[in-house]
Design an enzyme around this catalytic site. Structure first.
Site, PDB file in Angstrom:
ATOM      1  N   GLU A 277      42.814  33.902  65.374  1.00  0.00           N
ATOM      2  CA  GLU A 277      43.288  35.041  64.307  1.00  0.00           C
ATOM      3  C   GLU A 277      43.946  36.072  64.906  1.00  0.00           C
ATOM      4  OE1 GLU A 277      41.431  34.203  60.684  1.00  0.00           O
ATOM      5  OE2 GLU A 277      42.345  36.391  59.714  1.00  0.00           O
ATOM      6  N   GLU A 280      46.913  35.108  66.748  1.00  0.00           N
ATOM      7  CA  GLU A 280      48.030  34.923  65.638  1.00  0.00           C
ATOM      8  C   GLU A 280      48.604  36.283  65.287  1.00  0.00           C
ATOM      9  OE1 GLU A 280      47.043  32.619  62.423  1.00  0.00           O
ATOM     10  OE2 GLU A 280      49.054  32.752  61.563  1.00  0.00           O
ATOM     11  N   CYS A 297      40.218  32.331  55.504  1.00  0.00           N
ATOM     12  CA  CYS A 297      38.710  31.933  55.645  1.00  0.00           C
ATOM     13  C   CYS A 297      38.190  31.458  54.303  1.00  0.00           C
ATOM     14  CB  CYS A 297      37.974  32.655  56.591  1.00  0.00           C
ATOM     15  SG  CYS A 297      38.157  34.240  56.738  1.00  0.00           S
ATOM     16  N   SER A 317      47.291  33.279  57.350  1.00  0.00           N
ATOM     17  CA  SER A 317      46.845  32.845  58.666  1.00  0.00           C
ATOM     18  C   SER A 317      46.805  31.077  58.627  1.00  0.00           C
ATOM     19  CB  SER A 317      45.879  33.525  58.917  1.00  0.00           C
ATOM     20  OG  SER A 317      45.136  32.905  60.221  1.00  0.00           O
ATOM     21  N   LYS A 356      34.402  25.812  48.985  1.00  0.00           N
ATOM     22  CA  LYS A 356      34.325  24.969  50.303  1.00  0.00           C
ATOM     23  C   LYS A 356      34.120  23.522  50.349  1.00  0.00           C
ATOM     24  CE  LYS A 356      33.566  28.468  53.504  1.00  0.00           C
ATOM     25  NZ  LYS A 356      35.130  28.859  54.082  1.00  0.00           N
ATOM     26  N   GLU A 359      37.287  22.568  49.699  1.00  0.00           N
ATOM     27  CA  GLU A 359      38.010  22.579  50.969  1.00  0.00           C
ATOM     28  C   GLU A 359      37.815  21.483  51.723  1.00  0.00           C
ATOM     29  OE1 GLU A 359      36.713  25.470  53.658  1.00  0.00           O
ATOM     30  OE2 GLU A 359      38.735  26.190  54.126  1.00  0.00           O
ATOM     31  N   GLU A 364      44.424  17.421  54.599  1.00  0.00           N
ATOM     32  CA  GLU A 364      45.037  18.239  55.866  1.00  0.00           C
ATOM     33  C   GLU A 364      43.784  18.492  56.878  1.00  0.00           C
ATOM     34  OE1 GLU A 364      45.232  18.988  52.896  1.00  0.00           O
ATOM     35  OE2 GLU A 364      45.315  21.254  52.780  1.00  0.00           O
ATOM     36  N   CYS A 500      31.427  36.708  50.940  1.00  0.00           N
ATOM     37  CA  CYS A 500      30.502  35.572  50.792  1.00  0.00           C
ATOM     38  C   CYS A 500      29.103  36.072  50.446  1.00  0.00           C
ATOM     39  CB  CYS A 500      30.517  34.774  52.210  1.00  0.00           C
ATOM     40  SG  CYS A 500      32.153  34.447  52.709  1.00  0.00           S
TER      41      CYS A 500
END
Lengths: 570, 664, 151
Positions: A277, A280, A297, A317, A356, A359, A364, A500
């Site tokens: 990251e 990036e 994230c 990102s 999650k 996710e 993908e 979190c």
């Protein structure tokens, strides 16, 4: 001013409610619909108290104090009213406590016990509701719902999602998505804050415990677990430990005793995320690509953007979230290194998060195999530890397996809002200057506010940054981006307020005091580690040398980056 | 057609009519001298408006909702057709409701030189005769006459009752309803000529907002919507509240089943409400207002739209009212059907576009209401009282009524009573006077049993307490409340348990569902009553009989908790119908509970259908109609009902042509 | 009026216009179709769940089309003591539907209303805009037969 509660004179501020004063004085008044920090709705009537000169009982959550006020929180009339209200709720409740997920941790159940409800005094028709099991993350059981409205308020007012609302009227009222659809067909982001705020068992995570046990019992499978940064400072609460107690080693020990073959650390992948990251970010700045860049994230946040701001997907990102990176590395790098067929590996993520679960199922995220096979929440792991018969607090501290178990303080602070940003800055500074930051702690983006912003100068470039948690807070910034007015380079977004550590999968209930303690613990882990920057992680360095070459390489892109999907708002 | 604006705005006039003088001129203030020609024209127009001096006959048809429900449109159309056909020049006017619903359709005929003559129960078939006899031959159609209005006139109708002397009107005192059924509600000039907007004009010219509030306090006006809070106090609180903007709301969401006062005022004299609102807005400093009206009142809404447009045209609403510098904008909001929106905070939520659920109070709307701004909400009848208080003075107003309750109150009298209708009486009148004097007592020779006052929030009162003088405090004492003013009379064929069940059904389905005691508690109350009226044969659970007793044991406890803990007025009063019937008619509850009988013969499941063998002709009709084959018998011989099979549907009794079937 | 112009009359993003807009759509379509609710949410700028929550709160709103004849049975107190429950039950059994429902052929819908204020002719029902008062169990059967025959 002074007021009297139960014949004892106490001091109070103008504008405070009776409930606030009572709480400060250590007088407990039961509530069901009350939500700290929100304007009171006064709907449950549990917190009724007697106030002299008021004809009827008043709700203490909404009633402001006045000088000389005389309050009774425990008169016979008050007790009878509260007990009757509990009895009325029970009359319209499935009464299946023994098989309910919240058995032993339910506000209604404990109030019934407290007020000595010994029979079902009122009997009659019960509201029928459609069990909604269709989503991969959240299950709804409207028949258990007591209509306190807390989930609706957090969904609308805190998360700005509005996936559910009160529908119908009177006795037929229920909480549901529009047209009474299932959650998986509406714009729910699966942040799970509704579950965190539900006083009963009407909302719960979709359980993956069974699938994990099956994998453990399957001798053909190599079960690899990983645990997220925020789990280790919270799960102790489930076993009577103090909030914020760091129990990393015990979790590792527990997982091994449950039959998990290998235990890795998501903090390792957090370090890996930072490498990618930060790289990036620098690339976007130097090549003048789309800015600001926004972190990816938090899967609830990602889904939110896909539903509500799909035109801004380029700002996200492209990095996968840490546990997905970990999964991808387990099934490629680690599998190759160990000579295991990746098909036989079953990756379990232990997460503080509900989103999650969704996710992990995104097509993908994975090539031949999904990067992650199952996600269980902190709460689910606690249940599994219990059923495995482990005395958690007496477990020894054990270390993670190599090589995906080593981590730095930068990885650890992913668990709090602002942590990803801080970790990324530590490494970006190094990448741009070749030197570590002079002061590692970056206080401007620490703390429990919803929006934190700052400017850092690295190599003459002034980086304007923000860390936002709680989805409601992000709207203003996104509107600015849409209008082309945003001055930010880098924004961190966490769907759940405070990040979190307050995720939808964390132990219940999640109170402000616990959030504070968990946050402190995370920073304590960071502070206590010898290495506090991701680029110092030797296993990470080795991973790049042996496999990925360098951040942003072709292989890295192939395995560690992803793309996003346009979704409907309705 | 010409109106006041046309007459006073004529170009050749050498006298400038500024908006602030407008009302003074119409109401002939002595300070102003008009050009002779204009004065003459004005006077003529005014006498035409009041029908005092007319050169052609006028036919006035009562066309409120109850008139229309009774066929007023047909009567109106037939008049129009017949008058045209015969070439008779007459004015055909539609008016609101005079209140005597039982006698609808009411048609008044005003012949030049004669006092106004009122006909009752007119059907299209009567029209031709009325035209022939009265319009052409100047004779009354005696069997249709309701009465003659007391007016100064050259000629008289001989030997006809004066309308104010007939029992229905005799003890009534029309203050708020003075224009209803008299004027054409869609004609602003007709309101003005009867003193309309005079109060507003005076307020804007000579009174400070504080003066207005003081007047309301002195008059002793209290909210007519239910609780009876002092109107002046409410205005004062809002006046004193700080806010860059304030709102005024008229609650026209009249939802009490059996109440239609507000509708009658809105349909019959809408300008009165608007005038009251503008005065109130001035007093509290509100710049915007809403009339929140039930969508079920389409006629009222249509008339209100015209009323607002006309008032604006006359400069009585909108910017710079009567050149005083005071501005007030008024909008109509149509309710979407929720009884709970009669509660002021629920109403606010509804205007804001939310589910109409109440909010906790405090903060009260007067400090934090619509969009968080200070807001005053009064109901239609309250506002309709305001202009007359200003116009005739607070002292005059305070002279009507009792020590604590001033003025008059309108009641919607209905149910088992001869003269159904809208009744306006001074506070302090007894219920007996209303039921027996105004209402004419119970029809069909039956006995009075109870009168339900205050709708679902009120209580059912038996004969022993109906000599109580009506005021807010007295009613509360005997277990009822003023409510909005529904008065439903019941006779011996009404079952009080069934009545309580009826109100619980209503409350339960109208509860918003927000707070637990109301949402869950009213359901359990209803089920308790339901069990009382259910036959053991229809109980599929053996526990039910036990639950029936258990429900009764816990009934009062539950009712008390609902009353003391509910969030809003709806819940706080939800148990009243049960508590009052239980208090006054306990024996009836006991008959249902212990004897499993309904003394009034209403609760079907507790009845036994029987065939009187002497009357039965054996026609077999009942047996063919019985859906469960519970009736047996041979043709031409008496039939029998097998009680165990009978579901008490009542089809047999309904269809028997010989009255041979009866119930026990 | 076409669909577009309904929305044009209401400025966007003003939550207080939600109920009037829904009322207008219902007048136009006879009920609130799902796709229209989505358009409303988009136009007013609020979540669809909130639009649905409001639409299901108020008695006035229908989420299904109504029949050709909408029979509104007054359940006011005066009508109740004069037997309106019997009238309702007969209607329900004659038409084979419950209050709040519509016959399969979309000919009849039955609704109950709290009070339509025509207490003088209780018990009363309204079919579309026409009042029928002073009903008895017999006369209501005849009345419905008349409407059934009329089709």
């Amino acid at each position: 001013m002074n007021i009297t509660i139960n014949n004892i004179e106490v001091w109070a501020n103008p504008g405070e409610t009776v409930l606030e004063v009572a709480e400060r004085e250590g007088i407990r008044i039961p509530t069901l619909c009350y939500l700290k920090g929100f304007s009171p709705t006064g709907s449950c009537r549990m917190c009724m108290v007697e106030v002299e000169d008021q004809g009827r009982l008043v709700p203490s959550c909404a009633f402001p104090v006045y000088d000389g006020m005389k309050v009774k929180t425990n008169s016979p009339e008050v007790r009878r009213a509260r007990k009757t209200i509990i009895e009325l709720l029970l009359a319209n409740h499935p009464q299946d406590c023994l098989v309910c997920i919240r058995n032993g941790n339910c506000d209604l159940q404990s109030l019934a016990a407290e007020y000595g409800v010994r029979s079902y005094r009122y009997v009659g028709q019960r509201r029928k509701g459609k069990l909604d099991l269709a989503s991969p993350a959240i299950e709804r059981d409207p028949e258990k719902c007591i209509l306190c409205g807390r989930c609706v308020r957090v969904c609308h007012e805190m998360q700005n999602v509005g996936a559910i609302d009160l529908i119908n009227r009177g006795f037929n009222s229920t909480v549901a998505p529009a047209m009474d659809r299932s959650l998986n067909t509406v714009a729910c982001v699966y942040c799970g804050q509704c579950i965190v705020h539900c006083p009963v068992g009407a909302l719960r995570e979709k359980s993956d415990q069974k699938r994990v046990w099956e994998a453990i019992n399957n001798t053909d499978k190599l079960v690899v677990a990983q645990i997220a940064p925020a789990v280790r400072v919270a799960i102790g609460e489930e076993f009577g430990l103090q909030p914020g107690e760091i129990v990393t080693g015990k979790i590792v020990a527990a997982l091994r005793r449950m039959g998990v073959d290998t235990v890795f650390d998501t903090n390792f992948a957090a370090d890996l995320t930072i490498m990618e990251e930060a790289n990036e970010l620098i690339e976007r700045i130097t090549l003048q690509k789309t800015l600001p860049m926004i972190t990816s994230c938090s899967p609830g946040w990602v889904k939110y953007l896909e539903h509500f701001y799909p035109d801004l997907m380029d700002h996200l990102s492209t990095c996968k979230s840490p546990h997905e990176m970990e999964g991808a590395m387990i099934k490629s790098y680690y599998a190759r290194k160990m000579g295991i067929n990746p098909e036989k590996i079953f990756v379990v993520s232990v997460m503080p998060c509900i989103a999650k679960k969704f996710e992990a199922q995104r097509p993908e995220l994975g090539k031949e195999f999904q990067d992650v096979d199952a996600v269980i929440t902190t709460r689910e792991l606690a249940r599994m530890i219990r059923v495995a018969g482990l005395d958690f607090s007496r477990l020894p501290d054990e270390g993670f397996d190599d090589p995906l178990g080593e981590s730095t303080g930068a990885g650890a602070i992913f668990g709090v809002a602002g942590g990803v940003m801080e970790a990324a800055l530590r490494t970006a500074h190094y990448m741009m200057t070749g030197k570590d930051m002079p002061v590692i702690d970056f206080s401007p983006i620490r703390g429990l506010q919803g929006v934190k912003e700052s400017t850092v100068e690295i190599n003459g470039i002034k980086l304007k940054i923000a860390a936002v948690s709680g989805l409601k807070n992000i709207d203003v910034l996104l509107k600015d981006i849409q209008a082309g007015k945003s001055e930010y380079h880098f924004i961190e977004v966490m769907a759940c307020p405070n990040g979190c550590i307050n995720g939808g999968g964390q132990p219940l209930p999640s109170t402000p005091e616990k959030i504070q303690k968990r946050t402190e613990a995370i920073y304590k882990i960071d502070k206590g580690l010898p290495k506090r920057c991701s680029h110092h992680n030797q296993s990470i360095q080795k991973l790049y040398q042996e496999f990925l070459e360098k951040p942003g390489s072709h292989t890295a892109h192939d395995l560690l980056h992803t793309h996003y999907i346009r979704r409907n708002r309705y | 057609m010409k109106d006041f604006l046309d007459i006073l705005n004529r170009k050749h006039m050498d006298f400038k009519v500024t908006p602030d003088l407008f009302m003074d001129i119409i109401h002939e203030s002595p300070d102003i001298t008009l050009p002779a020609q204009t004065a003459q024209e004005l006077r003529e127009y005014k006498s035409r408006l009041t029908l005092e001096k007319t050169d052609k006959p006028a036919v006035i048809v009562g066309m409120g909702t109850c008139g229309l429900a009774n066929g007023a449109q047909g009567v109106y159309d037939t008049f129009k057709e017949e008058l045209e056909k015969r070439g008779i020049e007459a004015e055909l006017i539609s008016t609101g409701c005079v209140g005597y619903c039982a006698e609808e359709v009411i048609v008044d005929i005003k012949l030049p030189g004669y006092p106004r003559l009122s006909y009752a129960r007119v059907t299209p078939k009567d029209v031709s005769n009325l035209i022939e006899t009265t319009l052409i031959n100047h004779e009354p159609v005696r069997d249709k006459v309701l009465g003659v209005y007391h007016e100064k006139s050259e000629k008289r109708w001989e030997n006809l009752p004066v309308i104010n002397n007939i029992p229905f009107f005799k003890i009534q005192q029309k203050v708020v309803l003075e224009n209803c059924g008299i004027i054409d509600p869609e004609n602003i000039d007709q309101y003005i000529v009867r003193g309309g907007y005079k109060g507003l004009s005076r307020v804007l010219k000579n009174m400070s907002p504080e003066d207005v509030i003081e007047d309301m306090l002195k008059a002793g006006l209290r909210g007519r919507g239910g609780g009876g809070f002092k109107t002046g106090m409410k205005w004062k609180f809002a006046r004193q509240s700080e806010g860059d903007k304030k709102y005024l709301i008229c609650n026209a969401d009249e939802g009490d089943p059996g109440a239609f006062m507000d509708r009658a005022i809105l349909e019959g004299d809408p300008h009165r409400v608007v005038e009251g609102m503008v005065i109130a807005a001035y007093a509290i400093g509100a710049s915007e207002g809403y009339i929140y009206c039930r969508a079920e009142y389409p006629l009222a809404i249509r008339r209100l739209r015209k009323t607002l447009a006309d008032a604006e045209k006359y400069g009585l609403l909108g910017d710079n009212i009567l050149n005083s510098g005071f501005s007030f904008k008024l909008k109509i909001k149509e309710g979407a059907g929720a009884f709970v929106c009669g509660e002021e905070t629920a109403l606010i939520n509804s205007i804001e576009g939310n589910r109409g659920m109440p909010r906790p109070r405090p903060p009260y709307p007067t400090t934090e209401g619509l969009w968080g701004k200070p807001t005053v909400i009064n109901n239609v009848e309250t506002f309709a009282n305001v202009p007359v208080i200003i116009r005739r003075g607070a002292d005059w107003y305070a002279s009507i009524g009792t020590a604590t309750s001033k003025g008059t109150k309108i009641f919607a009298l209905s149910g088992k009573v001869k003269n159904v209708g809208l009744v306006e009486v001074p506070m302090g009148t007894t219920l007996r006077q209303i039921v027996f004097d105004v209402g004419g007592g119970i029809p069909d020779g039956r006995r009075f049993k109870a009168v339900q006052i205050g709708g679902p929030s009120g209580g059912a009162l038996p004969e022993s307490v109906i000599d109580t003088a009506i005021d807010y405090e007295n009613l509360k004492e005997i277990g009822a409340m003023m409510g909005s003013g529904g008065l439903v009379v019941m006779d011996e064929t009404t079952c009080m348990v069934d009545l309580a069940k009826y109100f619980m059904t209503f409350i339960m389905s109208e509860s918003c569902g927000k707070c637990i005691p109301c949402r869950e508690g009213t359901k359990r109350l209803y089920e308790t009553l339901e069990r009382l009226t259910r036959s053991y044969k229809n109980e599929n659970d053996p526990e039910e009989a036990l639950l029936r007793f258990q429900g009764m044991v816990y009934l009062e406890r539950l009712a008390k908790v609902i009353t003391t803990t509910s969030l809003c007025g709806l819940g706080q009063t939800a148990a009243n119908p049960v508590l009052s019937t239980l208090h006054y008619f306990r024996d009836e509850y006991e008959a249902h509970l212990y004897e499993r009988k309904c003394p009034a013969g209403v609760c079907k499941e507790l009845l036994t259908y029987k065939i009187d063998t002497d009357k039965c002709t054996g026609c077999t009709l009942c047996a063919t109609k019985c859906p469960v084959d519970a009736i047996v018998g041979e043709r031409k011989k008496a039939h029998y009902i097998i009680s165990d099979k009978c579901t008490r549907c009542g089809q047999c009794m309904m269809n028997c042509n010989f009255n041979a079937i009866y119930v026990e | 009026m076409n669909n577009q112009s309904i929305f044009e009359a209401y400025p966007r993003n003003d939550a207080s216009l939600l109920i009037p807009l829904l009322q207008n759509i219902q007048t136009e379509f006879g009920y609130l179709p799902e796709d229209q609710l989505e358009k409303v949410a988009e136009h007013i700028g609020i979540p669809l769940s909130r639009v649905y929550g409001v639409a299901t709160f108020y008695n006035q709103f229908r989420l299904k089309p109504l029949g050709k004849y909408v029979i509104r049975v007054c359940r006011g107190t005066a009508c109740h003591v004069k037997g309106s429950l019997d009238i309702l039950r007969i209607l329900e059994s004659e038409l084979g539907i419950k209050a709040g429902e519509t016959t399969k052929d979309f000919m009849f819908s039955i609704e109950t209303v709290a009070c339509i204020g025509a207490c003088s002719i209780a018990p009363v029902i309204v079919i579309n805009d026409e009042y029928f008062g002073g009903l008895t169990p017999k006369s209501i059967q005849k009345l419905i037969k008349k409407f059934k025959d009329k089709g």
